[in-house]
Design an enzyme around this catalytic site. Sequence first.
Site, mmCIF file in Angstrom:
data_model
loop_
_atom_site.group_PDB
_atom_site.id
_atom_site.type_symbol
_atom_site.label_atom_id
_atom_site.label_comp_id
_atom_site.label_asym_id
_atom_site.label_seq_id
_atom_site.Cartn_x
_atom_site.Cartn_y
_atom_site.Cartn_z
ATOM 1 C CB CYS A 101 -75.274 28.718 -56.932
ATOM 2 S SG CYS A 101 -75.246 27.319 -55.786
ATOM 3 C CB CYS A 104 -77.273 26.375 -52.074
ATOM 4 S SG CYS A 104 -75.535 26.040 -52.415
ATOM 5 C CB SER A 105 -76.897 31.000 -52.014
ATOM 6 O OG SER A 105 -76.286 30.416 -50.867
ATOM 7 C CB CYS A 106 -71.966 28.640 -54.630
ATOM 8 S SG CYS A 106 -72.232 27.169 -53.614
#
Lengths: 196, 196, 210, 210
Positions: A101, A104-106
Site C-alpha cells: 500500500c 498508507c497501510s492497507c
Amino acid sequence: MTGPDHVAPIEARVAAIEAILVEKGLLDTAKLDEIVQHFEEDLGPRNGAKVVARAWVDPEYRQRLLAAATAAIAELGFGGPEGDHMVVVENTPAVHNLVVCTLCSCYPWPTLGLPPKWYKAPAYRSRAVREPRLLLAEMGTVITDDVEIRVWDSSAEVRYLVLPQRPAGTEGLSEEALAVLVTRDSMIGVERQLTT
Amino acid sequence: MTGPDHVAPIEARVAAIEAILVEKGLLDTAKLDEIVQHFEEDLGPRNGAKVVARAWVDPEYRQRLLAAATAAIAELGFGGPEGDHMVVVENTPAVHNLVVCTLCSCYPWPTLGLPPKWYKAPAYRSRAVREPRLLLAEMGTVITDDVEIRVWDSSAEVRYLVLPQRPAGTEGLSEEALAVLVTRDSMIGVERQLTT
Amino acid sequence: MDGVHDLGGIAGFGPVEWTPDEPYFSEEWERRAFRLGLGGTGIAGANGGMFRHSAERMDPAQYLDSPYYEHWLTGVTTLLVEAGVVTAEEIEERAGGPFPLSRPDRGRPTDTPTDDRTEARFGVGDRVRVRKWHPLGHTRAPRYVQGREGVVVRVDGAANVPDAEAHGGGFVKNPIYSVRFASRELWGEGGSDGEAVHVDLWECYLEEDA
Amino acid sequence: MDGVHDLGGIAGFGPVEWTPDEPYFSEEWERRAFRLGLGGTGIAGANGGMFRHSAERMDPAQYLDSPYYEHWLTGVTTLLVEAGVVTAEEIEERAGGPFPLSRPDRGRPTDTPTDDRTEARFGVGDRVRVRKWHPLGHTRAPRYVQGREGVVVRVDGAANVPDAEAHGGGFVKNPIYSVRFASRELWGEGGSDGEAVHVDLWECYLEEDA
C-alpha cells in the site's frame, strides 16, 4: 523547524487527548478496548494460513477463493473491517505476486491481522512498486528473471491475499499440518518458497 | 529510525570532523577563512542592485546585460564562483520572472551573495514551480492574471538574476540613488513593484 | 495531494527493516493511539477519507520520521481540533508541551462526481489513462500513475469517491478498477521487463486511452 | 535519483518562512560547515557532482528536517569516510555520539555520454521531450520534467554531465539548453494558464519530440 526535541513526548500527547475526550464523556475506552482485544486475539496470519491450506487441499474451494474471495474466506469464519472486499492472487511457476500500500497501510486485517511496521514504513512502500525484484532479493527471496512479478498496490477498497504455491513433498500432510507451513510473508508476497 | 535525540549535537559534529582534518594536516582553516570572509564582505545584493541601476540608466548596458550577462556584470567588477554563467531575465508589464533551484540551492553569489534560508527550504523549492502565483501572493506580491509568470529552475550551470522594472517617478534619480531602491527579493522575483 | 505520503517510487529510504514477527503494538502508547483512531474519527464527525487525509497533511519531515501510530495520533487530534471538540491550547497544556498538528486542509471537492454511478464504463482489457490533475486535497490516485497508460484487469463494485468524501463532497459512489501498468510505462528506462504494477483506481480517475 | 531533495511540485510544506534579511550564517557552526564544504570535497578527492549527490543520499527525513548547512556537513563527511580519509568510528568518538552519514551511492555512470560533445543538436524553438529514466544516481533532470514535452528557449555552452561526473564517469562535456514547459504540461488539470517553468537541461537528457 519543529524539532522533535521541543515536542511533548508521544506518551504525554496520547494521554492528553485521551484524557480530555474521556473527561468530556466522548470516548468510551472500555468499549473500544473490546474491539482492540478482538483484533489482538482473533485476527492474524494463522487465519490466512487456514485459507491457503484449504485451497491447497480442496480444488473447488480454491476455485471459489480465486473467483470470489470474500465469500470463500467467510466460509472459514473470517471477515470484517479491512476484509470485506478481498481478492486472492495466486502464485504460479511463471508468476509471483507482491502486495503493498504505497499511500498508507492497507492490509487484510481478518486474514493477516494488523500490518507489521516494515509494511507501513517508507522503504517498503516506496520500493515495492519501483524495484520489486531487487527488494525481494534483499529480503532473501530471489525471483528469477523468468518469473513475472505482479505488484498489487491496494489503493482502494480491495485487500489482497497472496496464495503461495504448495511446497513439494507435502502430499501426505493434512490440512492442519499444511496450514502450519504457511507464513505471513508468503501471503504478502515477500516470501515465495515455503519449506516443510 | 534514527531520532535526532540520539545524534551528537550539530556543533560537536562539525567540530569533530574539522578537528580531525586539521590534525591530519589536510584542512587549512586560515586559508579557507579568507575565502569565506571575502564572500561575507564583498558579495551581496548591493552588487546586483548596481547592475540593475546601471541597466535602468544606460540602454546600451541593458542590451549587453540581456544579451551576455556574465560579461556585462563583469564590467562592474562582479564575477566568480556561482556567477560565471549568468543570465538576466527582464520583467515587463506582461511578464514576471521568478528564480528557484528545486534540486538544491543554486543562486548567483557574486551579485546576490549566499542565498537566504527560505530560498533553500522545501516550501519555496517545492511550490515555486507548481503554484508560483499563489506563492507570490502569500508573500505579498500579487501578480494579476494578465501577467505571465516565468519560473526559472536553475538546474544546470546558469545562475539567474531578475531585472525588475524601474519604478515610476524616478526619472530624476541618479544611478546611485536608483541602486538603493533595488531589493534582493526583486532580483529573485519574489517582489515585483519597487518603491521609491 | 502530491505529498511525501505518496511514496511509490521515491528513492533514498534504504533497506526494509524487516522483522519476522512483532506484537501489534510494541509500546502501550501505540495501542492507545490505535484505540483513539478507532473512536476519535467519529467524535470529530469525520469520515474515512478525512481520517486518511489528516495524516497526509502532517509536516512532511514529521510524517517520514515518526512511528506509524504517531500518524494516527496527529491526524485524529487535528480532526478533533478542527471540529472544535478540543482546542490546541487545551491539549498542549495537558501534554505539557507542543503537540504538533497537521497543516490546514487545502482540498476542495471539485473535479469529482456529484452523482452516484455504479455501472462500469470500462471492461477488462480496455486501455485507460489516469487523469493528470495533481489535486491539492486527498486522492487515492498515486502520483506515480497519474498521466500513465494501463489496462483494466478487474472490475470491482462501486464505492464512495475518497476525494469527494474527504472534502465535504459527501458520499458519491463510483466504480473501481484494477489497472495494470508495465514497469517501463511507470519508470521508463529505469523500469524493468517482467514487472507490472496493479493499482486500484476509481473510474473518475480514468480516461479512455485513445 | 527520485529522492526527497527533488522537491519540485511536492505538496505539504506550508508557507515560505521568509525573512527580509539575515546573516549568511546565523550560527557559528554554519560558517564552519560552509568552510568544511569548500575545503573538504577536494580532500575527499571528490567533484561537484559527487558533493551534490552526497547530500541527496541523506536519510530523507533528516534531509527535510535539518538546517541547510547540515546537508553540507553530512554530505562532505560522508565523502571523506567513503574516501577513507576518516573513519565513521573516529568521527563519532570525537563528536561524542552518533554522526549520521548519507546512504550508500546507488548510481552508475550508465546511460550517460562518454565522449565530449559541444555542438548543439537542438535550436531555439525546437520541441523536445525529457527522457524518462529515473536513475538511481545523481542527475540534474528533476523528476517533474522527466517524460514531459517542452520548447528550447536558449542554447547555452557545453559543460560536464553531472550524472557521469558523480559516478566515476569522468568529465564529459555536453550542451545545455533552457527548456520551457507549460504549467499544464507539468501539472495537468492542477496547473495554471499563464505560468511556465524553464528548466536547464543537458542535451543527453533530451529526445526529439516527434
